[in-house]
Structures are given as structure tokens and as C-alpha cells.
Design a protein around this motif. Structure first.
Motif, PDB file in Angstrom:
ATOM      1  N   SER A   2       0.829  -1.197   0.000  1.00 53.65           N
ATOM      2  CA  SER A   2       0.000   0.000   0.000  1.00 53.65           C
ATOM      3  C   SER A   2       0.864   1.248   0.000  1.00 53.65           C
ATOM      4  CB  SER A   2      -0.898   0.002   1.246  1.00 53.65           C
ATOM      5  OG  SER A   2      -0.109   0.145   2.413  1.00 53.65           O
ATOM      6  N   ASP A   3       0.190   2.403  -0.260  1.00 58.55           N
ATOM      7  CA  ASP A   3       0.907   3.672  -0.265  1.00 58.55           C
ATOM      8  C   ASP A   3       1.490   4.004   1.101  1.00 58.55           C
ATOM      9  OD1 ASP A   3       0.461   4.092  -2.892  1.00 58.55           O
ATOM     10  OD2 ASP A   3      -1.374   5.269  -2.602  1.00 58.55           O
ATOM     11  N   GLY A   4       0.922   3.391   2.166  1.00 61.00           N
ATOM     12  CA  GLY A   4       1.414   3.698   3.503  1.00 61.00           C
ATOM     13  C   GLY A   4       2.622   2.884   3.905  1.00 61.00           C
ATOM     14  N   SER A   5       3.088   1.999   3.075  1.00 53.69           N
ATOM     15  CA  SER A   5       4.259   1.188   3.429  1.00 53.69           C
ATOM     16  C   SER A   5       5.499   2.057   3.558  1.00 53.69           C
ATOM     17  CB  SER A   5       4.496   0.125   2.352  1.00 53.69           C
ATOM     18  OG  SER A   5       3.391  -0.723   2.253  1.00 53.69           O
ATOM     19  N   THR A   6       6.412   1.685   4.432  1.00 58.62           N
ATOM     20  CA  THR A   6       7.620   2.484   4.677  1.00 58.62           C
ATOM     21  C   THR A   6       8.667   2.236   3.614  1.00 58.62           C
ATOM     22  OG1 THR A   6       8.655   0.767   6.022  1.00 58.62           O
ATOM     23  CG2 THR A   6       7.204   2.336   7.163  1.00 58.62           C
ATOM     24  N   SER A   7       9.547   3.204   3.478  1.00 57.64           N
ATOM     25  CA  SER A   7      10.662   3.042   2.525  1.00 57.64           C
ATOM     26  C   SER A   7      11.568   1.898   2.963  1.00 57.64           C
ATOM     27  CB  SER A   7      11.456   4.342   2.416  1.00 57.64           C
ATOM     28  OG  SER A   7      11.988   4.725   3.663  1.00 57.64           O
ATOM     29  N   GLY A  24      25.003  -4.109 -14.133  1.00 61.28           N
ATOM     30  CA  GLY A  24      24.697  -3.451 -15.396  1.00 61.28           C
ATOM     31  C   GLY A  24      23.247  -3.572 -15.801  1.00 61.28           C
ATOM     32  N   ASP A  25      22.509  -4.518 -15.186  1.00 63.55           N
ATOM     33  CA  ASP A  25      21.087  -4.650 -15.502  1.00 63.55           C
ATOM     34  C   ASP A  25      20.335  -3.411 -15.029  1.00 63.55           C
ATOM     35  OD1 ASP A  25      21.510  -7.093 -16.601  1.00 63.55           O
ATOM     36  OD2 ASP A  25      20.674  -8.256 -14.926  1.00 63.55           O
ATOM     37  N   ARG A  26      19.324  -3.060 -15.794  1.00 58.29           N
ATOM     38  CA  ARG A  26      18.517  -1.895 -15.453  1.00 58.29           C
ATOM     39  C   ARG A  26      17.354  -2.312 -14.564  1.00 58.29           C
ATOM     40  NH1 ARG A  26      14.089   0.969 -17.320  1.00 58.29           N
ATOM     41  NH2 ARG A  26      14.319   3.239 -17.428  1.00 58.29           N
ATOM     42  N   LEU A  27      17.130  -1.545 -13.501  1.00 57.61           N
ATOM     43  CA  LEU A  27      15.986  -1.786 -12.622  1.00 57.61           C
ATOM     44  C   LEU A  27      14.722  -1.257 -13.291  1.00 57.61           C
ATOM     45  CD1 LEU A  27      18.285  -2.243 -10.513  1.00 57.61           C
ATOM     46  CD2 LEU A  27      16.795  -1.133  -8.841  1.00 57.61           C
ATOM     47  N   PRO A  28      13.572  -1.730 -12.865  1.00 56.60           N
ATOM     48  CA  PRO A  28      12.320  -1.160 -13.380  1.00 56.60           C
ATOM     49  C   PRO A  28      12.283   0.337 -13.131  1.00 56.60           C
ATOM     50  CG  PRO A  28      11.893  -3.179 -12.163  1.00 56.60           C
ATOM     51  CD  PRO A  28      13.327  -2.837 -11.921  1.00 56.60           C
ATOM     52  N   SER A  29      11.567   1.038 -13.965  1.00 59.54           N
ATOM     53  CA  SER A  29      11.460   2.489 -13.816  1.00 59.54           C
ATOM     54  C   SER A  29      10.724   2.834 -12.530  1.00 59.54           C
ATOM     55  CB  SER A  29      10.723   3.083 -15.009  1.00 59.54           C
ATOM     56  OG  SER A  29       9.365   2.671 -14.988  1.00 59.54           O
ATOM     57  N   SER A  30      10.812   4.083 -12.128  1.00 57.24           N
ATOM     58  CA  SER A  30      10.112   4.529 -10.926  1.00 57.24           C
ATOM     59  C   SER A  30       8.616   4.308 -11.059  1.00 57.24           C
ATOM     60  CB  SER A  30      10.412   6.021 -10.674  1.00 57.24           C
ATOM     61  OG  SER A  30      11.767   6.216 -10.378  1.00 57.24           O
ATOM     62  N   ARG A  31       8.077   4.563 -12.274  1.00 58.54           N
ATOM     63  CA  ARG A  31       6.641   4.359 -12.464  1.00 58.54           C
ATOM     64  C   ARG A  31       6.277   2.899 -12.282  1.00 58.54           C
ATOM     65  NH1 ARG A  31       3.944   6.823 -17.757  1.00 58.54           N
ATOM     66  NH2 ARG A  31       4.473   8.702 -16.559  1.00 58.54           N
ATOM     67  N   GLU A  32       7.130   1.998 -12.828  1.00 61.99           N
ATOM     68  CA  GLU A  32       6.873   0.568 -12.682  1.00 61.99           C
ATOM     69  C   GLU A  32       6.945   0.143 -11.219  1.00 61.99           C
ATOM     70  OE1 GLU A  32       8.482  -1.288 -16.886  1.00 61.99           O
ATOM     71  OE2 GLU A  32       9.944  -0.651 -15.387  1.00 61.99           O
ATOM     72  N   LEU A  33       7.908   0.681 -10.486  1.00 65.45           N
ATOM     73  CA  LEU A  33       8.038   0.333  -9.060  1.00 65.45           C
ATOM     74  C   LEU A  33       6.842   0.831  -8.266  1.00 65.45           C
ATOM     75  CD1 LEU A  33      11.848   1.059  -8.490  1.00 65.45           C
ATOM     76  CD2 LEU A  33      10.744  -1.172  -8.730  1.00 65.45           C
ATOM     77  N   TYR A  37       4.685  -2.081  -6.428  1.00 69.90           N
ATOM     78  CA  TYR A  37       4.677  -2.176  -4.963  1.00 69.90           C
ATOM     79  C   TYR A  37       3.626  -1.264  -4.319  1.00 69.90           C
ATOM     80  CZ  TYR A  37       9.044  -4.668  -5.706  1.00 69.90           C
ATOM     81  OH  TYR A  37       9.989  -5.578  -6.122  1.00 69.90           O
ATOM     82  N   ARG A  38       2.889  -0.517  -5.193  1.00 69.54           N
ATOM     83  CA  ARG A  38       1.806   0.333  -4.713  1.00 69.54           C
ATOM     84  C   ARG A  38       2.282   1.277  -3.596  1.00 69.54           C
ATOM     85  NH1 ARG A  38      -2.815  -1.025  -6.885  1.00 69.54           N
ATOM     86  NH2 ARG A  38      -4.042   0.065  -5.299  1.00 69.54           N
ATOM     87  N   VAL A  39       3.335   2.028  -3.927  1.00 69.01           N
ATOM     88  CA  VAL A  39       3.902   3.007  -2.995  1.00 69.01           C
ATOM     89  C   VAL A  39       3.934   4.371  -3.673  1.00 69.01           C
ATOM     90  CG1 VAL A  39       5.315   1.338  -1.733  1.00 69.01           C
ATOM     91  CG2 VAL A  39       6.248   2.484  -3.761  1.00 69.01           C
ATOM     92  N   SER A  40       4.253   5.378  -2.902  1.00 67.29           N
ATOM     93  CA  SER A  40       4.291   6.744  -3.442  1.00 67.29           C
ATOM     94  C   SER A  40       5.618   7.015  -4.144  1.00 67.29           C
ATOM     95  CB  SER A  40       4.109   7.751  -2.301  1.00 67.29           C
ATOM     96  OG  SER A  40       5.261   7.757  -1.476  1.00 67.29           O
ATOM     97  N   PRO A  41       5.669   8.034  -5.000  1.00 66.83           N
ATOM     98  CA  PRO A  41       6.927   8.407  -5.652  1.00 66.83           C
ATOM     99  C   PRO A  41       8.028   8.772  -4.648  1.00 66.83           C
ATOM    100  CG  PRO A  41       5.080   9.420  -6.792  1.00 66.83           C
ATOM    101  CD  PRO A  41       4.519   8.813  -5.536  1.00 66.83           C
ATOM    102  N   VAL A  42       7.643   9.418  -3.534  1.00 69.91           N
ATOM    103  CA  VAL A  42       8.626   9.798  -2.516  1.00 69.91           C
ATOM    104  C   VAL A  42       9.275   8.563  -1.910  1.00 69.91           C
ATOM    105  CG1 VAL A  42       8.966  10.894  -0.266  1.00 69.91           C
ATOM    106  CG2 VAL A  42       7.506  11.996  -1.989  1.00 69.91           C
ATOM    107  N   THR A  43       8.456   7.534  -1.633  1.00 69.37           N
ATOM    108  CA  THR A  43       8.994   6.303  -1.048  1.00 69.37           C
ATOM    109  C   THR A  43       9.983   5.640  -1.997  1.00 69.37           C
ATOM    110  OG1 THR A  43       6.961   5.955   0.206  1.00 69.37           O
ATOM    111  CG2 THR A  43       8.385   4.052  -0.108  1.00 69.37           C
ATOM    112  N   VAL A  44       9.670   5.636  -3.294  1.00 66.59           N
ATOM    113  CA  VAL A  44      10.579   5.054  -4.290  1.00 66.59           C
ATOM    114  C   VAL A  44      11.893   5.835  -4.328  1.00 66.59           C
ATOM    115  CG1 VAL A  44      10.926   4.660  -6.755  1.00 66.59           C
ATOM    116  CG2 VAL A  44       8.752   4.042  -5.685  1.00 66.59           C
ATOM    117  N   SER A  45      11.810   7.150  -4.339  1.00 65.01           N
ATOM    118  CA  SER A  45      13.018   7.984  -4.399  1.00 65.01           C
ATOM    119  C   SER A  45      13.929   7.728  -3.201  1.00 65.01           C
ATOM    120  CB  SER A  45      12.639   9.465  -4.460  1.00 65.01           C
ATOM    121  OG  SER A  45      11.932   9.756  -5.646  1.00 65.01           O
TER     122      SER A  45
END
Length: 464
Positions: A2-7, A24-33, A37-45
Motif C-alpha cells: 500500500s501507499d502507507g508502506s515504509t521506505s 549493469g542490468d537496469r531496474l524497473p522504472s520509478s513508475r513501474e516500481l 509495490y503500490r507506494v508513493s513516488p517519494v517512497t521510491v526515491s
């Protein structure tokens, strides 16, 4: 998720993800993450920033986040710093002679080496009380003047005497700091500086760190030899002499009154400066040290150094430079560039300490104890080793200077003494060049008490 999950939770998930990928592998984009994981952009950053700080991933703006190269976790990563050898060139700071070459002594070792009195000879109670009083001052943590507190400069001016005023005093972080400032202020890198032979290793180290070339001038029982001093000035073109006229370290010698006059005249004739190191001003065994040479200075050729550190405690890093004219202005400028000022609480504590009746009582007790210890040590050595020649004996300071018989090896003797639980200073580190004989500098102040001092002397003289 959920969006309330902690970083923190997302960081754990991403660590598992990274572990299954290849460098060298690329991680999923921020939008994909965000969607996965249904989290906010701030948590991903925040989570990506945490992994980047750990070195697990590398963020490339405009491109994405990638798995960082793996490191060898079998041990710590060792950086390749070989390039620094080229960048630093030959600007080494030589500290080899500042202390013994054997490292810290084992527990229980009897100290007949070192440059400070044992804790039992320090005014610890008076120091604690002075520091407590200083800390209660409303302005204790304010910025101090670059030249030092007015009250402390006045105290040093009074200690020196004569016509010295507080304006002639610059407070420093102990005597060693004062020497470093003076060497850099007076002489240009590459210049020669005349020094007594032997002399204080800390002065040699400070001079060399300033880019100067120490040139030794022979020293005998009456101090530096004026005839050879004049010759050294003429041969080298030096414009600076470093000298310890009172309780010379390491020999304990006092420069005689006649030689003081000759040295001052020789320095003046050379158009040079005399750097007078009066480290032992408060270490007299009879409370009547000779007057500083700066008192007879008529034209500002003498720069004077003194300190409260040795008679008080190693961490009371309070010293002073005394001088007149442009040289003082230059030293004040260096003081500002180095560290702006000496910590105010320490200066305030020094004022409190030396202004209290406890200070004079301490100096009287210290003089008596140093005299008794010196007599005990010299008596033990002469009784057991008449082939060891003791200079002096000194009437002040913390050491005696012993010349060993011809063919003796001071370094080997120091190593053997250490194996018997006694530390001593081999004399070689007190010379700017090769020593003319084998010497030991022995401290009578570093042992815990007289009984320990006597035991140390007995262990030392039992060595062959």
C-alpha cells in the motif's frame, strides 16, 4: 504493498530484486516500481537513494537506475592510491623523530622516556576546578580574539617580565604550534635554520615541515658555542637560530650569561632572528630560572616561545609567542589562517588556573619533586654505572642526558631495556645529522613515583 508502506520495506524488496540481477542490468522504472509495490513516488526515491548510498545501484539521470558492479565481500575494498605519490611529490612531513620507534609500551612498563610529567605530578584537581569555573562564564563559548584573550596575554606578558606588554603576545595551541608558526613566519621554504646539536626533535620536525634545512651547531656543557655559531651564520647565510637557553632539551644545560650576550650579538650581526624556546620556564628545580633572553632584546631580533603545557598537563594546549614588529604581524596572520583562534574554554581555564593560589602551590611542589627525582636517578646511575657520563647535572627540566661508553649502541640498549619493562629515549633522534657518540635521554618525571623510578633505573643499569 500500500501507499502507507515504509521506505524500509521497499528497500528490503529492492535488495532482493538486485541480488537476482547482473551488474549493469537496469531496474524497473520509478513508475513501474510505484505500480508494482503500490507506494508513493517519494517512497521510491528514498529507497533508490538508500541503495545508491550502499553502492548497490547507480542512478543515471535521464537513463534509469542500474545494478552496480559487485565488490569482493571477502574483505574490505582497498583503494588504489598510488596516484597520490605523484601528486604529493616530495612534500613529506617527517615525524619519525617525534617519538620512539617501538610503538606503545606494554601495560606495566616503567617510563623513563617521554616529555611530560606523570599524572601524579599534574595539578589535576586545580585543572578540573579551573575548567568548571571557565565553563560557567556566560561568554565561555563565544569566539575568542585571534591573538588570544586579553587576560591570558597579560598573564604571559607578566611571566616574561621587563617591558613586554599584552600587545607583544600571541596565544598559541601549545609550544609545538608556536614553533610551527614561527618557523613558517620567519624563514622561506628551502632556507637554512641553525639549531643546537643536540636539540628538541619537535623543533627539527616543525622546521622540516616548513621546508627549512636544519644546520647543526655544536653544543657543550655551557650551551651553544658562539664561535661556531658565527661561523655557521657566515657559511650558510641563515637568518634564523633556534635555541633553548634555559634547561636545554635534551641536555638540561643552561646557556651561561656570557654566552647569552655573545649569542645575541652574533644573531644581531648576522641580521637574523633568534627563536628562543623557553619551554622550561616553570620547570626549575629551585624556582629561580634565568631571565629570558628577550628581555635584553633591543631591536626585535628575538622571538620568544613558552608554554603552560609541561608544568600543567599534556592536554592544556596553551602556549605563547612574544615578539615585536612585522614578524609578530606575520605570525598573527598565520595564526588566523591555521585555525582562527585557540578554543576559548581552554584559554579561560588557563586564566583561572594560573590566577589561583593553587598554581603557585603546584609549582613549588613540582620543583621539589623534580629535584628529588633527579637526585635519585642520577645517584642510582652513577652508583651502578660509573662508565655512563651524566651531563650537568641540570637544575631544571624533566630529563638527564647520558653519554654511553665508546662502542655502545644506544638503539640496541633502548630495545633491550624495553624487553626488561623500561622505556628510554635513544639519543640519535635529538641530532639533525649523525650523532657524535651514543646517548640516552632519561626522564625522571614520567614514572608514577620515586619507588618506580628507582626500580626502572635498577633494571636499566643491570643491562650489559
Amino acid at each position: 504493498m500500500s501507499d502507507g508502506s515504509t521506505s524500509h520495506s521497499l528497500v528490503s524488496e529492492l535488495r532482493r530484486l538486485v541480488a537476482g540481477l547482473t551488474p549493469g542490468d537496469r531496474l524497473p522504472s520509478s513508475r513501474e516500481l510505484i505500480e508494482r509495490y503500490r507506494v508513493s513516488p517519494v517512497t521510491v526515491s528514498r529507497a533508490i537513494a538508500t541503495l545508491a548510498a550502499e553502492g548497490a545501484v547507480v542512478s543515471r539521470p535521464g537513463s534509469g537506475t542500474y545494478v552496480a558492479p559487485r565488490t569482493d565481500h571477502a574483505g574490505p575494498t582497498v583503494a588504489d592510491t598510488a596516484w597520490q605519490t605523484v601528486a604529493l611529490a616530495d612534500r613529506a612531513v617527517d615525524v619519525r623523530h617525534l617519538s620512539g620507534s617501538y610503538g606503545a609500551a606494554p601495560e606495566g612498563t616503567i617510563r623513563l622516556d617521554g616529555g611530560y610529567p606523570h599524572r601524579s605530578l599534574q595539578p589535576t584537581q586545580a585543572l578540573g576546578a579551573a575548567l568548571a569555573r571557565a565553563a560557567r562564564r556566560p561568554d565561555a563559548w563565544d569566539r575568542a580574539p585571534a591573538s588570544g584573550l586579553s587576560a591570558l596575554r597579560s598573564i604571559f606578558a607578566r611571566f616574561v617580565g621587563g617591558s613586554i606588554t599584552p600587545d607583544d603576545v600571541l596565544v598559541t595551541g601549545g609550544g609545538q604550534s608556536a614553533l610551527s608558526i614561527a618557523f613558517r613566519a620567519i624563514a622561506a621554504p628551502g632556507s637554512p635554520v641553525l639549531v643546537e646539536s643536540p636539540t628538541y626533535p619537535g623543533a627539527l620536525a616543525a622546521a622540516r615541515a616548513a621546508g627549512l634545512r636544519p644546520v647543526p651547531v655544536p653544543h657543550d656543557g655551557d650551551g651553544i658555542r658562539p664561535d661556531l655559531l658565527a661561523e655557521a651564520f657566515a657559511m650558510t647565510g641563515a637568518r634564523l637560530l633556534y635555541c633553548q637557553p634555559t634547561y636545554h632539551n635534551p641536555t638540561g644545560a643552561m646557556l651561561t650569561a656570557e654566552r647569552r650576550r655573545q649569542v645575541a650579538e652574533t644573531v644581531r650581526a648576522a641580521g637574523a632572528f633568534l627563536l628562543e624556546d623557553d619551554f622550561g620556564r616553570f620547570l626549575s628545580h629551585d624556582r629561580h630560572p634565568a631571565a629570558p633572553m628577550i628581555l635584553d632584546d633591543r631591536d626585535g631580533s628575538t622571538v620568544y616561545v613558552t608554554s603552560l603545557t609541561k608544568p600543567a598537563a599534556p592536554s592544556l594546549r596553551i602556549g605563547a609567542l612574544v615578539a615585536r614588529g612585522p614578524v609578530m604581524e606575520r605570525m598573527r596572520a598565520i595564526r588566523k589562517v591555521d585555525d582562527f583562534f585557540v578554543a576559548r574554554p581552554l584559554q579561560e581555564a588557563a586564566v583561572e588556573l594560573v590566577s589561583s593560589p593553587a598554581w603557585d602551590r603546584h609549582l613549588r611542589a613540582l620543583a621539589t619533586e623534580l629535584r628529588e627525582r633527579r637526585l635519585l636517578l642520577t645517584g642510582a646511575l652513577t652508583g651502578e654505572r660509573p662508565d655512563w657520563r651524566i651531563a650537568g647535572p641540570p637544575t631544571g627540566g624533566l630529563h638527564i642526558w647520558v653519554q654511553l661508553p665508546a662502542g655502545a649502541d644506544a638503539l640496541a640498549l633502548a630495545a633491550a631495556a624495553r624487553r626488561q619493562g623500561v622505556t628510554v629515549d635513544a639519543g640519535s633522534r635529538f641530532f639533525a645529522t649523525e650523532p657524535p657518540a651514543a646517548f640516552l635521554r632519561l626522564s625522571h618525571a614520567a614514572a608514577a613515583d620515586r619507588a618506580e623510578l628507582l626500580e626502572g633505573a635498577q633494571r636499566l643499569t643491570a643491562l650489559t
